[in-house]
Write a protein that holds these residues in place. Structure first.
Motif, mmCIF file in Angstrom:
data_model
loop_
_atom_site.group_PDB
_atom_site.id
_atom_site.type_symbol
_atom_site.label_atom_id
_atom_site.label_comp_id
_atom_site.label_asym_id
_atom_site.label_seq_id
_atom_site.Cartn_x
_atom_site.Cartn_y
_atom_site.Cartn_z
ATOM 1 N N ILE A 159 29.894 16.555 5.319
ATOM 2 C CA ILE A 159 31.141 16.412 5.413
ATOM 3 C C ILE A 159 31.077 16.877 3.577
ATOM 4 O O ILE A 159 31.789 17.572 2.587
ATOM 5 N N ASN A 198 38.505 14.571 3.630
ATOM 6 C CA ASN A 198 37.404 14.478 3.422
ATOM 7 C C ASN A 198 36.991 13.529 2.981
ATOM 8 O O ASN A 198 35.851 12.568 3.268
ATOM 9 N N SER A 246 30.997 19.969 2.895
ATOM 10 C CA SER A 246 32.098 20.875 2.768
ATOM 11 C C SER A 246 32.810 20.150 1.930
ATOM 12 O O SER A 246 33.576 21.314 1.541
ATOM 13 N N ARG A 255 31.990 23.256 -0.847
ATOM 14 C CA ARG A 255 32.210 24.973 -0.435
ATOM 15 C C ARG A 255 33.952 24.081 -0.891
ATOM 16 O O ARG A 255 34.695 25.226 -1.497
#
Length: 337
Positions: free
Chosen positions: A127, A207, A130, A133
Motif C-alpha cells: 500500500i 490508504n 500504491s 503511484r
C-alpha cells in the motif's frame, strides 16, 4: 541447495555438505505443476535437513520461497557472487545455482540472512507503493488542470494554486451554450481532471487509514510519537523490518543517513549531513524533525539555544535528526521485541 531464478524457469543444484560434491542439478518451470515436481525432486534427492540459498526472496523468487517454506525447507538469502570471483569460470544457470549452494558451506547457518517477514509488513509495502503511484497521478492531474484553466477562459481564477473548493466547483461544471468549440472541450477535460483529483484524494484517505491500522498492528503506539503519522511510521517500519535486523542504534542512524560525517579542515572543526543511507527512512526522520522544530515548544527552545551557540539551521537539524533516530530505535526495540 542453490537456486538460480528466472521469470520462466528455476535451476536447482543440490550439494552434499559432507563431501562438497554436487549430487543433482535440474531445471523446472515456474508454474504450479512445476513447483510440485520441484518439491518431489528435492525430496527424492536429499536426506536429512535441507537449506536453500536463493539470490533474493522477492519478485521471481517469492513463489519458490513460499513453496519450499511450506514443505519445511529452510530458505536463506544468498548474496550474488562478485564479478572478480566469476572471472575465468564462465556463467550459466547451473554454475550460478551451484555457486549459490557452495556459498553456504563455510558459514554458520544461524547467521545467514533470513527472508523478510510476510503478512502485515508485506501489506504495508504494497500500500506504500500504491500511495506513491496515486500521489504521482494526482499531482500530474492538478498541474494539468491548473495549466488548462490558465490557458482557456472558463470563468475560473487560476492565478494561484487551486483550492479544494475550486476543484469541487470545476467537477460540477455543466455545458455552457456560449462556449466556443475549444472552450467546450477544455471544460469537459477540466471536469474530468477535477473528478480524478477528488477520487485521488479519497483514495489517499483510505490508504492512510489502512496504513494506520497496519502500523498499529506491527508497532503499537509508535504513531503516538510527536511528528509521526501513518505514512512516516510505515516508512520506518518497512526499513526496520523486524527485531534483530539492525544490530544497534548507531547502525540504524547510519542506515537512515543521519550519522554525522567529519568535514573539518585546519582549525575549523565541524560535521556535515550524511548523503548516504536509505532515503525514505531519512525523509521520515526529516519530517519528524521539521514538525517538532516548528510546533514543539521544547524543541523550539533547543533550537534557540543551539543558534545562540553559533550553529546554523542545517547543523541543528543534523544533530536533531541523529537524536530522533536514537529515540525511535530504542522505542522499536521495546515495541517489536
Amino acid at each position: 541447495m542453490g537456486i538460480d531464478t528466472h521469470a520462466r524457469t528455476h535451476t536447482y543444484a543440490i550439494i552434499n555438505t559432507h563431501t562438497g560434491s554436487r549430487e543433482a542439478c535440474q531445471t523446472f518451470p515456474v508454474s504450479t505443476p512445476g513447483m510440485n515436481r520441484t518439491v518431489a525432486w528435492i525430496q527424492r534427492n536429499t536426506q536429512g535437513q535441507c537449506i536453500a540459498a536463493v539470490e533474493g526472496t522477492r519478485s521471481y523468487w517469492a513463489t519458490i520461497t513460499h513453496a519450499l517454506t511450506e514443505h519445511q525447507v529452510a530458505v536463506v538469502e544468498a548474496k550474488p557472487p562478485r564479478r572478480k570471483d566469476q572471472a575465468g569460470r564462465g556463467k550459466s544457470d547451473t554454475i550460478d545455482a551451484t555457486t549459490a549452494a557452495m556459498s553456504l558451506l563455510p558459514k554458520d547457518i544461524t547467521k545467514l540472512l533470513q527472508p523478510r517477514d510476510e503478512g502485515a509488513r508485506a501489506a504495508l509495502s504494497i500500500i506504500s507503493a500504491s500511495r506513491a503511484r496515486i500521489d504521482v497521478h494526482r499531482t500530474a492531474n492538478r498541474n494539468a488542470l491548473s495549466a488548462l484553466l490558465r490557458t482557456y477562459d472558463l470563468g475560473m481564477d487560476a492565478r494561484k494554486p487551486l483550492s479544494v473548493r475550486q476543484i469541487k466547483q470545476v467537477s460540477r461544471w455543466r455545458e455552457h451554450e456560449a462556449d466556443t468549440i475549444d472552450q467546450k472541450f477544455a471544460r469537459d477535460e477540466a471536469k474530468f481532471l477535477a473528478t480524478s483529483i477528488m477520487a485521488g484524494d479519497q483514495m489517499l484517505k483510505e490508504n492512510s487509514r489502512a496504513m494506520s491500522e497496519l502500523d498499529e498492528q506491527l508497532a503499537p503506539e509508535l504513531q503516538q510519537v510527536f511528528g509521526l503519522g501513518p505514512v512516516t511510521t510505515a516508512w520506518i517500519l518497512m526499513v526496520y523490518s523486524h527485531h534483530g535486523r539492525v544490530h544497534s542504534e548507531a547502525a540504524f542512524a547510519a542506515l537512515a543517513g543521519v550519522a554525522p560525517l567529519q568535514a573539518s579542515s585546519g582549525n575549523h572543526e565541524r560535521h556535515r549531513l550524511n548523503r548516504h543511507g536509505d532515503r525514505q527512512l531519512n525523509k521520515a526522520l526529516d519530517v519528524v524533525a521539521r514538525t517538532r522544530m516548528g510546533h514543539d515548544e521544547a524543541t523550539k527552545r533547543y533550537v534557540e539555544k543551539r543558534t545562540a551557540d553559533g550553529l546554523s539551521p542545517k547543523e541543528i537539524k543534523r544533530i536533531f535528526k541523529r537524536y530522533i533516530a536514537r529515540s525511535i530505535y530504542r522505542q522499536l526495540q521495546v515495541i517489536m521485541a
